[in-house]
Write a protein that holds these residues in place. Structure first.
Motif, mmCIF file in Angstrom:
data_model
loop_
_atom_site.group_PDB
_atom_site.id
_atom_site.type_symbol
_atom_site.label_atom_id
_atom_site.label_comp_id
_atom_site.label_asym_id
_atom_site.label_seq_id
_atom_site.Cartn_x
_atom_site.Cartn_y
_atom_site.Cartn_z
ATOM 1 N N THR A 132 0.857 -1.180 0.000
ATOM 2 C CA THR A 132 0.000 0.000 0.000
ATOM 3 C C THR A 132 0.898 1.237 0.000
ATOM 4 O O THR A 132 2.104 1.139 0.262
ATOM 5 N N PHE B 20 -5.928 0.854 -1.644
ATOM 6 C CA PHE B 20 -5.329 0.460 -2.917
ATOM 7 C C PHE B 20 -4.061 -0.335 -2.644
ATOM 8 O O PHE B 20 -3.278 0.002 -1.756
ATOM 9 N N TYR B 21 -3.868 -1.385 -3.455
ATOM 10 C CA TYR B 21 -2.691 -2.241 -3.350
ATOM 11 C C TYR B 21 -1.979 -2.265 -4.693
ATOM 12 O O TYR B 21 -2.620 -2.282 -5.735
ATOM 13 N N THR C 254 2.325 8.144 -3.722
ATOM 14 C CA THR C 254 1.150 7.798 -4.537
ATOM 15 C C THR C 254 1.397 8.121 -6.004
ATOM 16 O O THR C 254 1.102 7.311 -6.887
ATOM 17 N N ARG D 169 -11.341 0.063 1.081
ATOM 18 C CA ARG D 169 -10.998 1.462 0.805
ATOM 19 C C ARG D 169 -9.499 1.649 0.549
ATOM 20 O O ARG D 169 -9.014 2.766 0.448
ATOM 21 N N CYS E 73 -2.512 -2.287 -10.014
ATOM 22 C CA CYS E 73 -3.149 -1.705 -8.838
ATOM 23 C C CYS E 73 -4.569 -2.241 -8.728
ATOM 24 O O CYS E 73 -5.274 -2.364 -9.731
ATOM 25 N N TYR E 74 -4.959 -2.575 -7.520
ATOM 26 C CA TYR E 74 -6.342 -2.975 -7.284
ATOM 27 C C TYR E 74 -6.797 -2.417 -5.939
ATOM 28 O O TYR E 74 -5.976 -2.080 -5.079
ATOM 29 N N LYS E 75 -8.103 -2.300 -5.808
ATOM 30 C CA LYS E 75 -8.673 -1.738 -4.591
ATOM 31 C C LYS E 75 -9.389 -2.843 -3.829
ATOM 32 O O LYS E 75 -10.152 -3.620 -4.398
ATOM 33 N N LYS E 76 -9.120 -2.916 -2.539
ATOM 34 C CA LYS E 76 -9.780 -3.871 -1.652
ATOM 35 C C LYS E 76 -10.335 -3.066 -0.488
ATOM 36 O O LYS E 76 -9.567 -2.512 0.293
#
Length: 140
Positions: free
Chosen positions: A32, A75-76, A54, A73, A68-71
């Motif tokens: 993150t 982002f990873y 970022t 709230r 990049c993916y969101k899990k």
């Protein structure tokens, strides 16, 4: 020998901060912004804004180095190529560029000026190439 991967980042050139952050993501496997930022700030002599991390992570994603993916709230970011694959890609590109601008006389002259250890490496590479080509021919 690390094979040349099918996937290659869109842009290979990276700045120093991009390289540093990519190395952190490789070390963590998945990261993150907070994890990368904390890792950088663990050096007491460093200062870097959270938003700068970022920005760099997004740049690395746009260049094709990270996904990049969101899990929830959060982002990873994950690497799209391993460190070893990146070395193979960069080495291939450097060799290809060298051979593209050089004529055989320049390449031979360059090789002739190498030290014994380097010459032994070149001979090992040539031997490996010959073996790979023979194996391909046998498979046909």
């Amino acid at each position: 020998m690390s094979p040349l991967p099918d996937y290659r980042p869109r842009q290979l050139s990276l700045g120093p901060l991009e390289t540093e952050i990519l190395n952190i993501v490789w070390e963590l496997g998945c990261a993150t912004v907070k994890e990368v930022h904390e890792r950088i700030l663990s050096d007491p002599d460093r200062e870097l804004a959270y938003t700068s991390v970022t920005t760099v992570l997004n740049r690395l994603t746009n260049k094709g180095w990270l996904s990049c993916y969101k899990k929830g709230r959060v982002f990873y970011w994950e690497p799209l190529v391993s460190r070893e694959e990146a070395r193979a890609i960069k080495s291939y590109e450097q060799l290809h560029q060298f051979l593209a601008v050089s004529n055989p006389d320049i390449v031979a002259s360059f090789a002739d000026s190498l030290d014994t250890a380097s010459l032994e490496q070149l001979e090992a590479i040539a031997s490996r190439l010959e073996k790979i080509r023979r194996q391909r021919e046998e498979q046909k």
